[in-house]
Design an enzyme around this catalytic site. Structure first.
Site, mmCIF file in Angstrom:
data_model
loop_
_atom_site.group_PDB
_atom_site.id
_atom_site.type_symbol
_atom_site.label_atom_id
_atom_site.label_comp_id
_atom_site.label_asym_id
_atom_site.label_seq_id
_atom_site.Cartn_x
_atom_site.Cartn_y
_atom_site.Cartn_z
ATOM 1 N N LEU A 126 0.855 -1.192 0.000
ATOM 2 C CA LEU A 126 0.000 0.000 0.000
ATOM 3 C C LEU A 126 0.893 1.245 0.000
ATOM 4 O O LEU A 126 0.924 2.019 0.944
ATOM 5 C CB LEU A 126 -0.925 -0.003 1.227
ATOM 6 C CG LEU A 126 -2.029 1.049 1.223
ATOM 7 C CD1 LEU A 126 -3.063 0.750 0.147
ATOM 8 C CD2 LEU A 126 -2.707 1.132 2.588
ATOM 9 N N GLY A 127 1.618 1.398 -1.108
ATOM 10 C CA GLY A 127 2.469 2.581 -1.280
ATOM 11 C C GLY A 127 1.725 3.604 -2.117
ATOM 12 O O GLY A 127 0.493 3.645 -2.111
ATOM 13 N N ARG A 128 2.501 4.392 -2.852
ATOM 14 C CA ARG A 128 1.874 5.472 -3.631
ATOM 15 C C ARG A 128 0.917 4.925 -4.677
ATOM 16 O O ARG A 128 -0.188 5.423 -4.842
ATOM 17 C CB ARG A 128 2.957 6.327 -4.296
ATOM 18 C CG ARG A 128 3.720 7.158 -3.288
ATOM 19 C CD ARG A 128 4.815 7.934 -3.945
ATOM 20 N NE ARG A 128 5.911 7.076 -4.333
ATOM 21 C CZ ARG A 128 7.199 7.365 -4.139
ATOM 22 N NH1 ARG A 128 7.534 8.500 -3.577
ATOM 23 N NH2 ARG A 128 8.143 6.543 -4.525
ATOM 24 N N ILE A 129 1.332 3.858 -5.377
ATOM 25 C CA ILE A 129 0.463 3.287 -6.418
ATOM 26 C C ILE A 129 -0.692 2.526 -5.765
ATOM 27 O O ILE A 129 -1.852 2.656 -6.164
ATOM 28 C CB ILE A 129 1.270 2.389 -7.372
ATOM 29 C CG1 ILE A 129 2.262 3.250 -8.172
ATOM 30 C CG2 ILE A 129 0.341 1.615 -8.315
ATOM 31 C CD1 ILE A 129 3.226 2.478 -9.049
ATOM 32 N N ARG A 149 4.642 -4.673 6.056
ATOM 33 C CA ARG A 149 5.316 -4.823 7.354
ATOM 34 C C ARG A 149 4.767 -3.828 8.375
ATOM 35 O O ARG A 149 4.643 -4.105 9.533
ATOM 36 C CB ARG A 149 6.821 -4.581 7.183
ATOM 37 C CG ARG A 149 7.599 -5.811 6.746
ATOM 38 C CD ARG A 149 8.952 -5.392 6.245
ATOM 39 N NE ARG A 149 8.799 -4.465 5.117
ATOM 40 C CZ ARG A 149 9.695 -3.585 4.721
ATOM 41 N NH1 ARG A 149 10.820 -3.462 5.352
ATOM 42 N NH2 ARG A 149 9.472 -2.812 3.676
ATOM 43 N N ARG A 205 5.779 -6.473 -10.374
ATOM 44 C CA ARG A 205 6.876 -7.103 -11.101
ATOM 45 C C ARG A 205 6.576 -8.585 -11.199
ATOM 46 O O ARG A 205 6.025 -9.165 -10.258
ATOM 47 C CB ARG A 205 8.199 -6.924 -10.349
ATOM 48 C CG ARG A 205 8.811 -5.550 -10.448
ATOM 49 C CD ARG A 205 9.359 -5.288 -11.856
ATOM 50 N NE ARG A 205 10.012 -4.005 -11.949
ATOM 51 C CZ ARG A 205 9.416 -2.893 -12.414
ATOM 52 N NH1 ARG A 205 8.170 -2.925 -12.816
ATOM 53 N NH2 ARG A 205 10.088 -1.762 -12.484
ATOM 54 N N ASP A 229 0.173 -7.858 -15.922
ATOM 55 C CA ASP A 229 0.820 -6.884 -16.798
ATOM 56 C C ASP A 229 2.324 -7.101 -16.818
ATOM 57 O O ASP A 229 3.030 -6.494 -17.615
ATOM 58 C CB ASP A 229 0.506 -5.470 -16.285
ATOM 59 C CG ASP A 229 1.084 -4.382 -17.185
ATOM 60 O OD1 ASP A 229 0.950 -4.506 -18.420
ATOM 61 O OD2 ASP A 229 1.675 -3.415 -16.662
ATOM 62 N N GLU A 234 10.366 -10.811 -19.826
ATOM 63 C CA GLU A 234 9.594 -9.970 -20.760
ATOM 64 C C GLU A 234 10.454 -9.635 -21.970
ATOM 65 O O GLU A 234 11.640 -9.369 -21.805
ATOM 66 C CB GLU A 234 9.154 -8.679 -20.062
ATOM 67 C CG GLU A 234 8.227 -8.952 -18.886
ATOM 68 C CD GLU A 234 7.837 -7.697 -18.107
ATOM 69 O OE1 GLU A 234 8.197 -6.587 -18.536
ATOM 70 O OE2 GLU A 234 7.175 -7.829 -17.077
ATOM 71 N N HIS A 252 3.126 -5.312 -20.194
ATOM 72 C CA HIS A 252 3.797 -4.337 -19.308
ATOM 73 C C HIS A 252 3.496 -2.899 -19.746
ATOM 74 O O HIS A 252 4.391 -2.160 -20.163
ATOM 75 C CB HIS A 252 5.314 -4.576 -19.263
ATOM 76 C CG HIS A 252 5.971 -3.935 -18.061
ATOM 77 N ND1 HIS A 252 7.090 -4.439 -17.457
ATOM 78 C CD2 HIS A 252 5.661 -2.813 -17.371
ATOM 79 C CE1 HIS A 252 7.447 -3.657 -16.441
ATOM 80 N NE2 HIS A 252 6.592 -2.646 -16.378
HETATM 81 C C1 8YV Z 1 7.878 0.849 -17.395
HETATM 82 C C2 8YV Z 1 7.791 0.387 -14.861
HETATM 83 O O1 8YV Z 1 7.992 -0.433 -17.703
HETATM 84 O O2 8YV Z 1 7.922 2.399 -13.661
HETATM 85 C C3 8YV Z 1 8.224 1.211 -13.707
HETATM 86 O O3 8YV Z 1 8.877 0.668 -12.801
HETATM 87 O O4 8YV Z 1 7.869 -0.787 -14.817
HETATM 88 C C4 8YV Z 1 7.202 1.058 -16.073
HETATM 89 O O5 8YV Z 1 6.800 2.315 -15.876
HETATM 90 C C5 8YV Z 1 9.118 1.506 -17.823
HETATM 91 O O6 8YV Z 1 10.133 1.631 -16.894
HETATM 92 C C6 8YV Z 1 8.911 2.687 -18.714
HETATM 93 O O7 8YV Z 1 9.971 2.951 -19.488
#
Ligand code: 8YV
Length: 286
Positions: A126-129, A149, A205, A229, A234, A252
């Site tokens: 539960l961070g910024r995203i 944690r 990831r 995603d 990849e 991704h």
């Molecule tokens: C992109 C990402 O894949 O921000 C990240 O950590 O995985 C994505 O935003 C990428 O780094 C954009 O170039």
């Protein structure tokens, strides 16, 4: 202001390594210690993304190389994709689209999906995203929990055990950083705990999930489905994931909108310019 030397040019003329003061990269590339050590003048590594799990950070610190990323500017785009993937999975939108296109609709009705309303959703990270994802999910009338944690000053239920949260929720959304600390934290035991009606959404990831355990869980009804995603490797090559009806796959694209990529690129460049002008970067990683 800058002279750009790309990877191919460097391979053709390795002597150029001596003059490189900065690296611009993105999450798809690794920056190992060996590469840093080939560049004696290297002072800054700027990644065009928020994640920096591909960069040998300890080594950069030892060599006094500054590492910068592009936090915050991509939060909304990644959160939008997480919600979109979840809805696409629950309502099986990719199959629904081809059902109409191929004319299959003429012969039979489309199978029922699952509602999001009333579901229990667990956020891993539960961070910024993660917080932006929650903000978008609340209007869907879901019950939110999070695993981490540290308990935060938020009204959502906190779990400090991932299997315990997986047992409690219907939907597991992964939005934590990659790297050694989160590698394979979603494994067979967590998927078993999530159960046969549970689904996973991964916008973090590929390394966060044990992909072999995930494939096994999807193939054997241990969980219901997954929307992904990000992947171990990849672009995704041959993988059983590509042939499963209960997964939704994306290449991704969490941050891949015109608006967001522009802001990321601008922030990456501001980091470089500021660092070389003043010695201070705008968004160095902690
Ligand atoms: C992109 C990402 O894949 O921000 C990240 O950590 O995985 C994505 O935003 C990428 O780094 C954009 O170039």
């Amino acid at each position: 202001m800058f002279t750009l030397i790309d990877e191919q040019a460097l391979q053709k003329d390795p002597a150029q390594a001596a003059s490189i003061g900065g690296i611009v990269t993105r999450s798809n590339y690794r920056i190992p210690a060996e590469l840093m050590d080939r560049l004696p003048q290297l002072r800054i590594i700027t990644t065009n993304g928020v994640g920096y799990d591909g960069i040998a950070l300890d080594h950069a610190r030892q060599r006094n190389i500054v590492v910068t990323n592009t936090p915050d500017v991509l939060n909304k785009a990644v959160a939008e994709l997480a919600v979109g993937l979840l809805l696409a999975l629950l309502r099986n939108l990719p199959a629904a689209d081809s059902f109409v296109r191929t004319g299959a609709w003429v012969g039979s009705p489309f199978p029922l999906g699952a509602s999001l309303a009333g579901k229990k959703v667990g956020i891993v990270g539960l961070g910024r995203i993660g917080k932006e994802i929650v903000q978008r999910l609340v209007p869907f009338e879901v019950d939110i929990s999070y695993f981490g944690r540290v308990r935060q000053a938020v009204p959502w239920r906190h779990f400090d055990s991932l299997p315990a949260m997986a047992r409690h929720v219907d939907v597991l959304i992964l939005s934590c950083p990659g790297g050694a600390a989160t590698r394979h934290i979603v494994d067979a035991a967590v998927l078993q705990a999530l159960g046969p009606d549970g689904v996973v959404v991964n916008v973090a990831r590929g390394s966060v999930i044990n992909e072999a355990d995930l494939c096994d869980a999807l193939a054997n009804g241990i969980i219901q489905g997954a929307a992904l995603d990000v992947f171990d490797s990849e672009p995704l090559g041959e993988s059983s994931l590509r042939h499963m009806p209960n997964v939704v796959l994306a290449p991704h694209i969490g941050s891949a909108t015109h608006e967001t990529r522009r802001q990321m690129a601008e922030l990456a460049i501001r980091n470089l310019v500021s660092f070389f002008r003043t010695g201070r970067a705008v968004t160095p990683v902690a």
